[in-house]
Design an enzyme around this catalytic site. Structure first.
Site, short mmCIF file in Angstrom:
data_model
loop_
_atom_site.label_atom_id
_atom_site.label_comp_id
_atom_site.label_asym_id
_atom_site.label_seq_id
_atom_site.Cartn_x
_atom_site.Cartn_y
_atom_site.Cartn_z
N GLY A 215 -4.05 -11.96 7.61
CA GLY A 215 -4.28 -11.02 6.51
C GLY A 215 -2.98 -10.40 6.02
O GLY A 215 -1.89 -10.97 6.15
N ILE A 216 -3.12 -9.20 5.50
CA ILE A 216 -2.03 -8.50 4.81
C ILE A 216 -1.54 -7.34 5.70
O ILE A 216 -2.34 -6.76 6.41
CB ILE A 216 -2.57 -7.99 3.46
CG1 ILE A 216 -1.53 -7.38 2.58
CG2 ILE A 216 -3.71 -7.03 3.64
CD1 ILE A 216 -2.06 -7.11 1.14
N GLY A 217 -0.24 -7.03 5.68
CA GLY A 217 0.23 -5.82 6.32
C GLY A 217 1.14 -6.03 7.51
O GLY A 217 1.56 -7.14 7.83
N ALA A 218 1.41 -4.90 8.19
CA ALA A 218 2.41 -4.90 9.26
C ALA A 218 1.98 -5.77 10.44
O ALA A 218 2.81 -6.48 11.04
CB ALA A 218 2.65 -3.46 9.73
N ILE A 219 0.68 -5.74 10.78
CA ILE A 219 0.27 -6.47 11.99
C ILE A 219 0.35 -7.98 11.78
O ILE A 219 0.99 -8.67 12.60
CB ILE A 219 -1.11 -5.96 12.48
CG1 ILE A 219 -0.90 -4.55 13.04
CG2 ILE A 219 -1.70 -6.90 13.53
CD1 ILE A 219 -2.14 -3.85 13.50
N GLU A 238 -6.95 -17.05 3.61
CA GLU A 238 -7.28 -16.46 2.32
C GLU A 238 -6.00 -16.15 1.54
O GLU A 238 -5.84 -16.51 0.39
CB GLU A 238 -8.06 -15.18 2.59
CG GLU A 238 -8.42 -14.39 1.36
CD GLU A 238 -9.22 -13.15 1.75
OE1 GLU A 238 -10.20 -13.30 2.51
OE2 GLU A 238 -8.86 -12.05 1.33
N GLY A 336 -12.33 -11.33 3.15
CA GLY A 336 -12.67 -12.58 3.84
C GLY A 336 -12.81 -12.40 5.34
O GLY A 336 -12.87 -13.39 6.08
N1 COA Z 1 -10.13 7.08 11.28
C1 COA Z 1 -9.64 7.70 10.18
N2 COA Z 1 -8.65 7.18 9.40
C2 COA Z 1 -8.17 5.99 9.78
C3 COA Z 1 -8.62 5.30 10.90
C4 COA Z 1 -9.64 5.89 11.67
N3 COA Z 1 -10.13 5.29 12.75
N4 COA Z 1 -7.92 4.16 11.02
C5 COA Z 1 -7.06 4.10 10.01
N5 COA Z 1 -7.20 5.22 9.25
C6 COA Z 1 -6.45 5.56 8.05
C7 COA Z 1 -4.95 5.47 8.31
O1 COA Z 1 -4.46 6.70 8.78
C8 COA Z 1 -4.41 5.12 6.93
O2 COA Z 1 -4.39 6.30 6.16
P1 COA Z 1 -3.32 6.47 4.96
O3 COA Z 1 -3.72 5.49 3.93
O4 COA Z 1 -3.52 7.89 4.56
O5 COA Z 1 -1.98 6.19 5.58
C9 COA Z 1 -5.51 4.24 6.36
O6 COA Z 1 -6.68 4.53 7.09
C10 COA Z 1 -5.22 2.76 6.49
O7 COA Z 1 -4.96 2.46 7.83
P2 COA Z 1 -3.94 1.29 8.24
O8 COA Z 1 -4.08 1.10 9.70
O9 COA Z 1 -2.57 1.57 7.69
O10 COA Z 1 -4.59 0.11 7.44
P3 COA Z 1 -3.98 -1.25 6.90
O11 COA Z 1 -3.27 -1.03 5.62
O12 COA Z 1 -3.27 -1.99 7.99
O13 COA Z 1 -5.35 -2.00 6.55
C11 COA Z 1 -7.67 -2.49 6.87
C12 COA Z 1 -6.34 -2.14 7.53
C13 COA Z 1 -8.67 -2.70 7.97
C14 COA Z 1 -8.11 -1.38 5.95
C15 COA Z 1 -7.45 -3.80 6.03
O14 COA Z 1 -7.00 -4.82 6.87
C16 COA Z 1 -8.75 -4.25 5.36
O15 COA Z 1 -9.06 -3.79 4.28
N6 COA Z 1 -9.50 -5.16 6.01
C17 COA Z 1 -10.77 -5.67 5.47
C18 COA Z 1 -10.58 -6.93 4.67
C19 COA Z 1 -10.00 -8.03 5.49
O16 COA Z 1 -9.89 -7.98 6.69
N7 COA Z 1 -9.60 -9.10 4.84
C20 COA Z 1 -9.06 -10.22 5.57
C21 COA Z 1 -8.44 -11.25 4.81
S1 COA Z 1 -6.93 -10.76 3.91
#
Ligand code: COA
Length: 438
Positions: A215-219, A238, A336
């Site tokens: 996916g997208i992002g740091a991890i 995807e 996805g």
């Molecule tokens: N409770 C409250 N807030 C939370 C939280 C929790 N358990 N976990 C994360 N957050 C907040 C973070 O503090 C962060 O806040 P900010 O925007 O104010 O900084 C925000 O949620 C995003 O968290 P982060 O860990 O930085 O998310 P990310 O950018 O790495 O994205 C998902 C993680 C899960 C949102 C993202 O992967 C996603 O949308 N996944 C669903 C779709 C998918 O998996 N597609 C796959 C194919 S590309």
């Protein structure tokens, strides 16, 4: 007619082009880096001529001015994903959020569940046969082009030309608006110690010859950084991101052991930096296919040693994964995630692995740190990936494995990879809930 003459005849300003949108129409945009900003800006500027125009799209990166309160009398927004531009409007009740598995979007368009009157898309200049490439987003574009009564195209000379289910012929387009502006880029992710540790744990689950979805992002970027020593990896993902280029150039990816689309980097959309956009341009190794192919679990399942790696926001003791809501608030969408979980889970070779990778804690705006591993999901949160689909959950503290595990075993696995600051409280919850010693 020669396509060059056709092209000239269809040239228009953005302001003229958006006059083809009529009140009551549903306008669908290309998502992510394929969004056509000049057309969207012109549509918003022309708002006084519309009533009840519905806007629908997946992940978006633009300004989303159509979702501002002052524009709600002109536009209804119905998104299939919440992103920074639309999240506020959804959570304030001005925009609608429609849950849908990404792979089903073209099917919904075909069957009329999703309406498409006007498609607005950004494409490359035409090739010598008159085909423009929708370049960075194949996903639902070709199906939307089939269904749309009107196609408005922004021909941006900076768009790469990508092979696959991306081609729209000049004859299909109603109005062409020429532009030349930089393609939106994703800022490089910040990879800290926790992400690096997660990357190492995930990499330990990836065997040579695996086919990957990331996916997208740091991890995902941290995972890719740890995969450089692997051999014969393949991509069926995807999203094709900048990290994939680095991994390809390192020699770890060659696609030689893929069971379908051998040797190809397969994706349904492309988003990253300029180096990525240069890499995919006229590159026969890159194959952008429609989302009902790339994300279809039955297609994913055909890949050898399929490994999918995605992120989430919260996991409960049962292994229920919350990835798109924070409590009652819609944060993103399923995208996805479940398509790939199910595809890897039903893999024909029985060697597929689905991984959720996350830092063990999140820091809220207030500065408070919370555990992402919880006894119960937050009130109002939606389960994205069910406990029946879930398999590996990775944090910086290790790997929890869910398949075949009982409820108590799942909870123990998860608590073992939780953050030390929260472990004792989680153990107390475990003892109460299961009436058992930890
Ligand atoms: N409770 C409250 N807030 C939370 C939280 C929790 N358990 N976990 C994360 N957050 C907040 C973070 O503090 C962060 O806040 P900010 O925007 O104010 O900084 C925000 O949620 C995003 O968290 P982060 O860990 O930085 O998310 P990310 O950018 O790495 O994205 C998902 C993680 C899960 C949102 C993202 O992967 C996603 O949308 N996944 C669903 C779709 C998918 O998996 N597609 C796959 C194919 S590309």
């Amino acid at each position: 007619m020669d396509f060059r003459d056709m092209y000239k005849g269809k040239l228009s300003t953005a302001d003229e082009a958006v006059k083809l949108i009529k009140s009551g129409d549903t306008v669908v945009f290309a998502s992510a880096a394929g969004e056509p900003p000049a057309l969207i800006d012109a549509m918003v500027a022309n708002k006084k001529n519309y009533r009840n125009v519905t806007i629908s799209h997946m992940f978006n990166v633009g300004k989303c001015e159509y979702a501002l309160p002052e524009n709600s009398e002109y536009f209804n927004v119905r998104c299939w994903f919440a992103a920074s531009g639309t999240r506020k409007a959804i959570n304030e009740g001005r925009a609608e959020f429609v849950p849908v598995f990404f792979y089903q979007v073209p099917q919904y368009m075909r069957s009329g569940i999703f309406n498409v009157d006007v498609l607005m898309v950004m494409v490359s200049p035409p090739d010598e046969k008159g085909y423009c490439s929708a370049s960075l987003t194949s996903d639902y574009i070709i199906e939307a082009a089939k269904q749309a009564k009107v196609i408005l195209a922004e021909v941006n000379d900076r768009m790469p030309y990508v092979y696959g289910d991306t081609l729209i012929h000049i004859s299909e387009i109603d109005k062409i608006v020429e532009t030349s502006h930089p393609i939106p880029e994703l800022a490089p992710a910040v990879i800290g110690e926790a992400e690096t540790a997660i990357g190492k744990h995930c990499a330990s689950l990836v065997e040579d010859g695996s086919t990957l979805q990331l996916g997208i992002g740091a991890i995902p970027d941290a995972v890719m950084a740890q995969l450089k020593g692997k051999k014969h990896l393949g991509i069926h993902s995807e999203m094709i991101s900048s990290g994939i280029v680095d991994l390809y150039e390192s020699g770890a990816i060659d696609g030689s052991e893929k069971s379908i689309d051998k040797g190809k980097l397969v994706g349904t959309f492309i988003m990253g930096d300029k180096k990525l956009y240069d890499f995919v341009d006229h590159n026969p190794v890159v194959l952008l296919k429609a989302v009902d192919y790339v994300n279809h679990p039955i297609v994913i399942a055909q890949n050898a040693k399929m490994v999918s790696i995605n992120a989430c926001l919260q996991v409960d003791f049962l292994g229920q994964v919350v990835s798109d809501t924070i409590g009652t608030k819609q944060f993103s969408g399923v995208g996805g995630q479940v398509d790939f979980f199910r595809g890897a889970g039903m893999s024909l070779d029985g060697l597929g692995k689905s991984i959720i990778a996350m830092t063990s804690t999140a820091t809220l705006k207030s500065g408070e740190k919370v555990s992402k591993i919880v006894p119960y999901i937050d009130h109002g949160a939606a389960v994205t990936t069910s406990r029946h689909d879930v398999d590996y959950i990775v944090t910086e503290y290790g790997i929890a494995q869910m398949k075949g595990k009982s409820l108590k075993e799942r909870a123990r696995e998860l608590i073992n990879v939780s953050h030390p600051d929260f472990k004792n409280d989680l153990i107390k919850e475990y003892v109460n809930r299961f009436n058992s010693e930890f």
